[in-house]
Design a protein around this motif. Structure first.
Motif, PDB file in Angstrom:
ATOM      1  N   SER A   2       0.867  -1.264  -0.041  1.00  0.00           N
ATOM      2  CA  SER A   2      -0.212  -0.010  -0.075  1.00  0.00           C
ATOM      3  C   SER A   2       0.784   1.353   0.066  1.00  0.00           C
ATOM      4  O   SER A   2       1.856   1.145   0.678  1.00  0.00           O
ATOM      5  CB  SER A   2      -0.851  -0.081   1.195  1.00  0.00           C
ATOM      6  OG  SER A   2      -1.536   1.229   1.493  1.00  0.00           O
ATOM      7  N   LYS A   3       0.386   2.384  -0.475  1.00  0.00           N
ATOM      8  CA  LYS A   3       0.965   3.709  -0.325  1.00  0.00           C
ATOM      9  C   LYS A   3       0.976   4.193   1.095  1.00  0.00           C
ATOM     10  O   LYS A   3       1.788   5.007   1.344  1.00  0.00           O
ATOM     11  CB  LYS A   3       0.210   4.576  -1.219  1.00  0.00           C
ATOM     12  CG  LYS A   3       0.293   4.317  -2.748  1.00  0.00           C
ATOM     13  CD  LYS A   3      -0.286   5.422  -3.657  1.00  0.00           C
ATOM     14  CE  LYS A   3      -0.138   5.264  -4.890  1.00  0.00           C
ATOM     15  NZ  LYS A   3      -0.846   5.984  -5.769  1.00  0.00           N
ATOM     16  N   GLU A   4       0.199   3.443   1.868  1.00  0.00           N
ATOM     17  CA  GLU A   4       0.166   4.076   3.287  1.00  0.00           C
ATOM     18  C   GLU A   4       1.260   3.191   4.173  1.00  0.00           C
ATOM     19  O   GLU A   4       1.249   3.500   5.315  1.00  0.00           O
ATOM     20  CB  GLU A   4      -1.173   3.416   3.776  1.00  0.00           C
ATOM     21  CG  GLU A   4      -2.326   4.377   3.346  1.00  0.00           C
ATOM     22  CD  GLU A   4      -2.328   5.897   3.779  1.00  0.00           C
ATOM     23  OE1 GLU A   4      -2.259   5.918   4.722  1.00  0.00           O
ATOM     24  OE2 GLU A   4      -2.699   6.860   3.029  1.00  0.00           O
ATOM     25  N   THR A   5       1.986   2.493   3.534  1.00  0.00           N
ATOM     26  CA  THR A   5       3.144   1.918   4.315  1.00  0.00           C
ATOM     27  C   THR A   5       4.382   1.800   3.557  1.00  0.00           C
ATOM     28  O   THR A   5       4.423   1.795   2.184  1.00  0.00           O
ATOM     29  CB  THR A   5       2.815   0.672   4.694  1.00  0.00           C
ATOM     30  OG1 THR A   5       3.924  -0.297   5.499  1.00  0.00           O
ATOM     31  CG2 THR A   5       2.489  -0.495   3.618  1.00  0.00           C
ATOM     32  N   PRO A   6       5.535   1.865   4.138  1.00  0.00           N
ATOM     33  CA  PRO A   6       6.864   1.766   3.579  1.00  0.00           C
ATOM     34  C   PRO A   6       7.328   0.586   3.220  1.00  0.00           C
ATOM     35  O   PRO A   6       8.441   0.272   2.971  1.00  0.00           O
ATOM     36  CB  PRO A   6       7.792   2.713   4.239  1.00  0.00           C
ATOM     37  CG  PRO A   6       7.461   2.601   5.766  1.00  0.00           C
ATOM     38  CD  PRO A   6       5.712   2.336   5.427  1.00  0.00           C
ATOM     39  N   CYS A  23      12.648  -0.605   5.049  1.00  0.00           N
ATOM     40  CA  CYS A  23      11.886   0.374   5.183  1.00  0.00           C
ATOM     41  C   CYS A  23      12.641   1.403   6.025  1.00  0.00           C
ATOM     42  O   CYS A  23      12.213   2.873   5.850  1.00  0.00           O
ATOM     43  CB  CYS A  23      10.376   0.201   5.672  1.00  0.00           C
ATOM     44  SG  CYS A  23      10.421  -0.253   7.415  1.00  0.00           S
ATOM     45  N   LEU A  42       2.252   9.173   7.366  1.00  0.00           N
ATOM     46  CA  LEU A  42       2.842   9.989   6.179  1.00  0.00           C
ATOM     47  C   LEU A  42       4.000  10.885   6.529  1.00  0.00           C
ATOM     48  O   LEU A  42       4.972  11.029   5.802  1.00  0.00           O
ATOM     49  CB  LEU A  42       1.731  10.662   5.489  1.00  0.00           C
ATOM     50  CG  LEU A  42       0.635  10.150   5.097  1.00  0.00           C
ATOM     51  CD1 LEU A  42      -0.562  11.094   4.617  1.00  0.00           C
ATOM     52  CD2 LEU A  42       1.066   9.157   3.784  1.00  0.00           C
ATOM     53  N   LYS A  65       7.462   2.397  -1.610  1.00  0.00           N
ATOM     54  CA  LYS A  65       6.531   3.222  -1.871  1.00  0.00           C
ATOM     55  C   LYS A  65       6.425   4.383  -0.676  1.00  0.00           C
ATOM     56  O   LYS A  65       5.957   3.779   0.301  1.00  0.00           O
ATOM     57  CB  LYS A  65       5.390   2.541  -2.468  1.00  0.00           C
ATOM     58  CG  LYS A  65       5.543   1.686  -3.611  1.00  0.00           C
ATOM     59  CD  LYS A  65       4.098   1.239  -3.894  1.00  0.00           C
ATOM     60  CE  LYS A  65       4.169   0.157  -5.442  1.00  0.00           C
ATOM     61  NZ  LYS A  65       2.989  -0.146  -5.725  1.00  0.00           N
ATOM     62  N   ARG A  66       6.441   5.465  -1.147  1.00  0.00           N
ATOM     63  CA  ARG A  66       6.311   6.461  -0.042  1.00  0.00           C
ATOM     64  C   ARG A  66       5.528   7.533  -0.725  1.00  0.00           C
ATOM     65  O   ARG A  66       5.367   7.947  -1.820  1.00  0.00           O
ATOM     66  CB  ARG A  66       7.741   7.275   0.179  1.00  0.00           C
ATOM     67  CG  ARG A  66       8.360   5.925   1.139  1.00  0.00           C
ATOM     68  CD  ARG A  66       9.751   6.545   1.390  1.00  0.00           C
ATOM     69  NE  ARG A  66      10.542   5.753   2.359  1.00  0.00           N
ATOM     70  CZ  ARG A  66      11.577   4.684   1.528  1.00  0.00           C
ATOM     71  NH1 ARG A  66      11.405   4.661   0.509  1.00  0.00           N
ATOM     72  NH2 ARG A  66      12.105   4.055   2.695  1.00  0.00           N
ATOM     73  N   ALA A  67       4.462   7.985   0.265  1.00  0.00           N
ATOM     74  CA  ALA A  67       3.647   9.063  -0.204  1.00  0.00           C
ATOM     75  C   ALA A  67       4.072  10.482  -0.219  1.00  0.00           C
ATOM     76  O   ALA A  67       5.305  10.711   0.359  1.00  0.00           O
ATOM     77  CB  ALA A  67       2.413   8.972   0.853  1.00  0.00           C
TER      78      ALA A  67
END
Length: 67
Positions: A2-6, A23, A42, A65-67
């Motif tokens: 998910s984009k909500e987790t590194p 991460c 975030l 993946k990082r926001a």
């Protein structure tokens, strides 16, 4: 992931820095991740690349993946 987790599913903690090689989070951060408010997650994710670089660690397992 998910984009909500590194998380990149490479869960190995560096014994010297206590950071995850995948991460950049600490074990306490990983443990309470789902209890954190979205804004806190975030903000932490924004810090992780610099945290890994400052520790002299290269993330393994691809790019997180990082926001």
């Amino acid at each position: 992931m998910s984009k909500e987790t590194p998380c990149v599913a490479v869960c190995m903690i560096d014994p010297k820095t206590k950071l995850c090689f995948g991460c950049g989070r600490t074990l306490p951060e990983i443990a309470r991740w789902h209890a954190m408010e979205r804004a806190e997650r975030l903000a932490l994710m924004a810090q992780l690349p610099a945290r890994l670089a400052d520790a002299g660690l290269q993330p393994i397992g691809g790019s997180a993946k990082r926001a």
